[in-house]
Write a protein that holds these residues in place. Sequence first.
Motif, PDB file in Angstrom:
ATOM      1  N   GLU A   1       9.691   2.371   6.732  1.00 53.84           N
ATOM      2  CA  GLU A   1       9.633   3.665   6.039  1.00 53.84           C
ATOM      3  C   GLU A   1      10.696   3.755   4.942  1.00 53.84           C
ATOM      4  O   GLU A   1      10.433   4.239   3.828  1.00 53.84           O
ATOM      5  N   LEU A   2      11.896   3.285   5.255  1.00 50.83           N
ATOM      6  CA  LEU A   2      12.964   3.300   4.256  1.00 50.83           C
ATOM      7  C   LEU A   2      12.637   2.376   3.087  1.00 50.83           C
ATOM      8  O   LEU A   2      12.909   2.706   1.905  1.00 50.83           O
ATOM      9  N   SER A   3      12.029   1.246   3.381  1.00 48.36           N
ATOM     10  CA  SER A   3      11.631   0.322   2.304  1.00 48.36           C
ATOM     11  C   SER A   3      10.577   0.959   1.409  1.00 48.36           C
ATOM     12  O   SER A   3      10.588   0.784   0.171  1.00 48.36           O
ATOM     13  N   SER A   4       9.672   1.707   2.016  1.00 48.11           N
ATOM     14  CA  SER A   4       8.642   2.386   1.222  1.00 48.11           C
ATOM     15  C   SER A   4       9.264   3.441   0.307  1.00 48.11           C
ATOM     16  O   SER A   4       8.923   3.542  -0.893  1.00 48.11           O
ATOM     17  N   LYS A   5      10.213   4.220   0.837  1.00 48.82           N
ATOM     18  CA  LYS A   5      10.897   5.219   0.005  1.00 48.82           C
ATOM     19  C   LYS A   5      11.677   4.554  -1.127  1.00 48.82           C
ATOM     20  O   LYS A   5      11.684   5.021  -2.280  1.00 48.82           O
ATOM     21  N   LEU A   6      12.333   3.454  -0.801  1.00 52.67           N
ATOM     22  CA  LEU A   6      13.123   2.740  -1.801  1.00 52.67           C
ATOM     23  C   LEU A   6      12.222   2.172  -2.892  1.00 52.67           C
ATOM     24  O   LEU A   6      12.577   2.189  -4.090  1.00 52.67           O
ATOM     25  N   ARG A   7      11.067   1.695  -2.529  1.00 48.73           N
ATOM     26  CA  ARG A   7      10.137   1.156  -3.522  1.00 48.73           C
ATOM     27  C   ARG A   7       9.653   2.256  -4.460  1.00 48.73           C
ATOM     28  O   ARG A   7       9.581   2.070  -5.691  1.00 48.73           O
ATOM     29  N   ILE A   8       9.335   3.405  -3.888  1.00 52.68           N
ATOM     30  CA  ILE A   8       8.873   4.524  -4.723  1.00 52.68           C
ATOM     31  C   ILE A   8       9.974   4.975  -5.682  1.00 52.68           C
ATOM     32  O   ILE A   8       9.736   5.234  -6.879  1.00 52.68           O
ATOM     33  N   LEU A   9      11.201   5.039  -5.176  1.00 57.11           N
ATOM     34  CA  LEU A   9      12.324   5.457  -6.016  1.00 57.11           C
ATOM     35  C   LEU A   9      12.573   4.455  -7.140  1.00 57.11           C
ATOM     36  O   LEU A   9      12.843   4.835  -8.296  1.00 57.11           O
TER      37      LEU A   9
END
Length: 238
Positions: A18-26
């Motif tokens: 989940e954190l990787s997904s947020k980081l990718r979007i950012l």
Amino acid sequence: MTIPDSLVTDPSLRECLELSSKLRILCQQLLSDLQAHGELSEAALIERARQQKLLYAYLTQLKVLHRAAFMSAREAKQTTTEARQEVDRLHLQLQNLYYEQRHLRGEITACKDFPHSYTSLPLISEEEFLQLHPEHAEDDPHALMIARLHNEKAVREDLERQRKELSAKKQTLILENKKRKDDLASLDEQLKKFIEVWKSPLSGGRKGLIWYQFSRRDLYKRPSRRNIEIQNDVVCSH
């Protein structure tokens, strides 16, 4: 490439994803802003700075989660290795048990097929033994065989005792027969001497008549010599 949620069940790994997904979007948003040309307003700069700080925070948190996942994977690997070693040890122990089982079965078969000496003994039949000793009717085969062997031993010892007694009697009879044969031989010698003395003249020119008297009762005893009559100047001849 997205990983289906059904494949990941560990909470720490799901948090990392989940954190990787947020980081990718950012990161995608920051790249879009950087690619846009033109001057940015002060509010846009403040927003970009906030996004960069959030990006660094996500990266730091992702590193922490990555390290935790790495340590968890190492522990899982260590646990798996220990479990594999335990399984290998149990498997080796099982193989040893199989080998020991085969060895013991072979020994049991060899013992069953071994030509024991008691199997060739001329024992009385089991039915006859049970008729003589009904108290062993409920014994198991092993105890019954031991009882039969003990009975055979007792019978043979009694027969051996009788044989020795008869042998002693036989030796006694042999000695008695030998003594009587010796007496008969001595009697023959005395008869020969009697005939010789009876036929020969006595000393001094006298001739004597010597009589031997034998009794049926004393046939096997040494005969007694008895001078019945001596006559002077009498010659007896046949």
